[in-house]
Each structure stands twice: as structure tokens, then as C-alpha cells.
Write a protein that holds these residues in place. Structure first.
Motif, short mmCIF file in Angstrom:
data_model
loop_
_atom_site.label_atom_id
_atom_site.label_comp_id
_atom_site.label_asym_id
_atom_site.label_seq_id
_atom_site.Cartn_x
_atom_site.Cartn_y
_atom_site.Cartn_z
N VAL A 60 8.98 -17.53 37.84
CA VAL A 60 8.33 -16.23 37.61
C VAL A 60 8.99 -15.17 38.49
O VAL A 60 9.24 -14.04 38.03
CB VAL A 60 6.82 -16.32 37.92
CG1 VAL A 60 6.19 -14.94 37.92
CG2 VAL A 60 6.13 -17.21 36.89
N LEU A 61 9.26 -15.51 39.73
CA LEU A 61 9.90 -14.55 40.63
C LEU A 61 11.27 -14.13 40.11
O LEU A 61 11.60 -12.94 40.08
CB LEU A 61 10.04 -15.15 42.02
CG LEU A 61 10.81 -14.29 43.04
CD1 LEU A 61 10.05 -13.02 43.35
CD2 LEU A 61 11.09 -15.08 44.31
N LEU A 62 12.07 -15.10 39.68
CA LEU A 62 13.39 -14.79 39.13
C LEU A 62 13.28 -13.91 37.89
O LEU A 62 14.06 -12.97 37.70
CB LEU A 62 14.14 -16.08 38.80
CG LEU A 62 14.58 -16.95 39.98
CD1 LEU A 62 15.21 -18.25 39.49
CD2 LEU A 62 15.55 -16.20 40.89
N ALA A 63 12.29 -14.21 37.05
CA ALA A 63 12.10 -13.42 35.83
C ALA A 63 11.69 -11.99 36.16
O ALA A 63 12.18 -11.03 35.56
CB ALA A 63 11.04 -14.08 34.95
N SER A 92 18.32 -8.85 46.26
CA SER A 92 17.63 -10.08 45.89
C SER A 92 18.42 -11.30 46.36
O SER A 92 17.85 -12.26 46.90
CB SER A 92 17.43 -10.14 44.38
OG SER A 92 16.66 -9.04 43.92
N ALA A 93 19.73 -11.26 46.17
CA ALA A 93 20.58 -12.36 46.62
C ALA A 93 20.61 -12.44 48.14
O ALA A 93 20.70 -13.53 48.71
CB ALA A 93 22.00 -12.17 46.08
N TYR A 94 20.52 -11.30 48.80
CA TYR A 94 20.52 -11.26 50.25
C TYR A 94 19.34 -12.02 50.84
O TYR A 94 19.45 -12.65 51.89
CB TYR A 94 20.48 -9.80 50.72
CG TYR A 94 20.62 -9.59 52.21
CD1 TYR A 94 21.87 -9.59 52.80
CD2 TYR A 94 19.50 -9.41 53.01
CE1 TYR A 94 22.01 -9.39 54.17
CE2 TYR A 94 19.63 -9.22 54.37
CZ TYR A 94 20.88 -9.21 54.94
OH TYR A 94 21.01 -9.04 56.30
N VAL A 95 18.22 -12.00 50.13
CA VAL A 95 17.02 -12.68 50.61
C VAL A 95 16.93 -14.11 50.07
O VAL A 95 16.64 -15.04 50.82
CB VAL A 95 15.76 -11.89 50.21
CG1 VAL A 95 14.49 -12.66 50.60
CG2 VAL A 95 15.77 -10.51 50.85
N PHE A 96 17.19 -14.30 48.78
CA PHE A 96 16.92 -15.58 48.14
C PHE A 96 18.15 -16.46 47.93
O PHE A 96 18.01 -17.60 47.49
CB PHE A 96 16.22 -15.36 46.80
CG PHE A 96 14.86 -14.75 46.94
CD1 PHE A 96 13.82 -15.47 47.50
CD2 PHE A 96 14.61 -13.46 46.51
CE1 PHE A 96 12.55 -14.92 47.63
CE2 PHE A 96 13.36 -12.89 46.64
CZ PHE A 96 12.32 -13.62 47.21
N GLY A 97 19.34 -15.94 48.20
CA GLY A 97 20.52 -16.78 48.12
C GLY A 97 21.36 -16.57 46.88
O GLY A 97 21.03 -15.80 45.98
N ALA A 98 22.49 -17.30 46.86
CA ALA A 98 23.51 -17.11 45.83
C ALA A 98 23.03 -17.51 44.44
O ALA A 98 23.31 -16.83 43.45
CB ALA A 98 24.77 -17.89 46.20
N GLU A 99 22.32 -18.63 44.35
CA GLU A 99 21.87 -19.09 43.04
C GLU A 99 20.93 -18.08 42.38
O GLU A 99 21.07 -17.74 41.21
CB GLU A 99 21.18 -20.44 43.18
CG GLU A 99 22.12 -21.53 43.68
CD GLU A 99 21.41 -22.86 43.86
OE1 GLU A 99 20.19 -22.92 43.55
OE2 GLU A 99 22.05 -23.82 44.28
N ILE A 104 19.71 -13.61 38.58
CA ILE A 104 19.15 -12.27 38.42
C ILE A 104 20.18 -11.32 37.83
O ILE A 104 19.90 -10.53 36.92
CB ILE A 104 18.61 -11.75 39.76
CG1 ILE A 104 17.41 -12.59 40.19
CG2 ILE A 104 18.22 -10.28 39.67
CD1 ILE A 104 16.99 -12.37 41.62
N GLY A 105 21.42 -11.39 38.33
CA GLY A 105 22.47 -10.50 37.82
C GLY A 105 22.81 -10.78 36.37
O GLY A 105 22.90 -9.85 35.55
N ALA A 106 22.99 -12.05 36.02
CA ALA A 106 23.37 -12.40 34.66
C ALA A 106 22.25 -12.10 33.67
O ALA A 106 22.49 -11.53 32.59
CB ALA A 106 23.75 -13.88 34.59
N VAL A 107 21.02 -12.45 34.02
CA VAL A 107 19.89 -12.22 33.12
C VAL A 107 19.60 -10.73 32.98
O VAL A 107 19.25 -10.25 31.88
CB VAL A 107 18.64 -12.98 33.61
CG1 VAL A 107 17.43 -12.62 32.77
CG2 VAL A 107 18.89 -14.48 33.57
#
Length: 228
Positions: A60-63, A92-99, A104-107
Motif C-alpha cells: 500500500v505504501l509503495l502504491a 522516497s528512495a532516500y528513506v526506503f531504499g533502492a528497491e 516507485i519511479g517505474a510505476v
């Protein structure tokens, strides 16, 4: 993060090899071949994510973050090159990491093009914004990104890198692809758009970074989201 380097390197090798192969062909099916190879480059990254167990609240967070990044494009549609998406993906990546940054970027690219229009350029945007998030997450613990000037510089650099990646798609879509004159003209014409993107990244990162990072870190700590 070490476990994510193999899929990343695989994706980059496929991407670079695909460009070289496309350049070598003379049948002019550049766009079709480049799309196939680009999707092949994205595949190892998505497969790596598929093997990771994610809780429903993490999905849900990623969405939600992907949707925020996608919707942020719409108010600035009339301003070429101005895209808050990159800043949101980076933070977002800075907090939650590369994956998380890659997803998030691709979606965000895929979802936002429901409004802006899907086309052969969509996988290129997915790759470019996915790599923006992935590299931000990869470097988030370095001395460079741990300081505000480094974070702003990172956003500025990716404003140009994003444009340079998208220029490849433009060149492939032209009749005389891989002509040095076409390449020079394309990159020259995109300079001001890339500069606008880079400067907007700096602006949005400067405005959002403080509050955005604090809120996301609070969510991550409170609910144990996307712990590496």
C-alpha cells in the motif's frame, strides 16, 4: 543492498548491449528492438522484487507513493521539463531504499502516462525514473547524499541523465538513427529542457526534503516498513 547489485548490473549490461546491437543493425527496426531489450533490462529488477516478501501495508505504501509521484506531473504539464516526480522518487528512495525507489519511479511513469498518453516512450520513462530511484537508494548512506548540498546535486545531475536516456528513444524513432548529426542535434535541442528538469529537481528537493524525509522516516520506524 549488496543482494540488489547483481540484478542492477544485469539490467545495465542488457541495456548497454541492446543499444550496441540496435546500432549495428541495418533493418531500421530500431524502436521495436530497443523496446524489447529495454523490457528485458527491466525484467531482472522486477524478478528480484518478486522474490522479496512484502507485507500488505508495504505494498500500500509503495502504491501511494507511486500515485503521488504520478499525479505530481499533472499540475506542471504546461511547463516542459518541470517534473516533481524525480524529487519524490529520490526522497522516497532516500528513506526506503533502492528497491522501493525503483518500483516507485517505474510505476509512477506507467501510471502518469494514463493521463499523458502511453506509447513506445513509456518503458524508457519507466527505466529512467526507476534508475533515478534505484541509484538514490543505492547511495543514500554515502557521505555525499547524507548532506543537503549532495542531495541537491544528485537531483541536478539526474535531471540531465533522465533527459539523456529519453534522448535515446527520440534518436531511435528518427529515420536516420545513429547519425552523429542527429545525435548532436537531439542532445543540443534537449539541453534547455534537461536544464529545466535539473533546476526543478533542485527546487523541489529543497522545498520537500526536510518535511518529506521526517514523515517517511516516522512511518518507516512506527510500522516497520521496508526494513532492509
Amino acid at each position: 543492498m549488496a543482494r540488489f547489485r547483481a540484478p542492477l548490473l544485469t539490467a545495465l549490461v542488457i541495456f548497454i548491449a541492446g543499444l550496441a546491437l540496435t546500432a549495428a543493425l541495418k533493418d531500421r527496426h530500431y524502436v521495436l528492438l530497443s523496446l524489447v531489450l529495454l523490457l528485458a533490462a527491466l525484467l531482472p529488477l522486477f524478478l528480484r522484487l518478486e522474490r522479496r516478501r512484502l507485507a500488505s501495508r508495504e505494498l500500500v505504501l509503495l502504491a501511494v507513493l507511486s500515485a503521488i509521484a504520478a499525479v505530481s506531473r499533472i499540475p506542471f504539464a504546461a511547463l516542459p521539463g518541470v517534473k516533481p516526480v524525480s524529487a519524490i522518487v529520490i526522497l522516497s528512495a532516500y528513506v526506503f531504499g533502492a528497491e522501493a525507489g525503483f518500483v516507485i519511479g517505474a510505476v509512477a511513469a506507467l501510471v502518469s502516462n494514463i493521463y499523458f498518453g502511453q506509447g513506445p516512450w513509456t518503458p524508457w520513462q519507466m527505466f529512467a525514473w526507476g534508475m533515478t530511484g534505484l541509484t538514490a537508494g543505492w547511495l543514500r548512506n554515502t557521505r555525499w547524499l547524507s548532506k543537503r548540498p549532495g542531495l541537491l546535486a544528485f537531483g541536478f545531475i539526474w535531471g540531465f541523465l533522465f533527459g539523456w536516456i529519453m534522448n535515446v528513444w527520440v534518436i531511435l524513432s528518427l529515420p536516420d538513427a545513429f547519425s552523429w548529426g542527429i545525435v548532436a542535434a537531439t542532445y543540443g535541442a534537449s539541453f534547455y529542457f534537461d536544464l529545466a528538469h535539473a533546476l526543478s529537481n533542485v527546487f523541489f528537493l529543497a522545498v520537500l526534503s526536510g518535511g518529506w524525509i521526517k514523515v517517511l522516516r516516522r512511518f518507516r520506524k512506527k510500522y516497520g516498513l521496508l526494513q532492509e
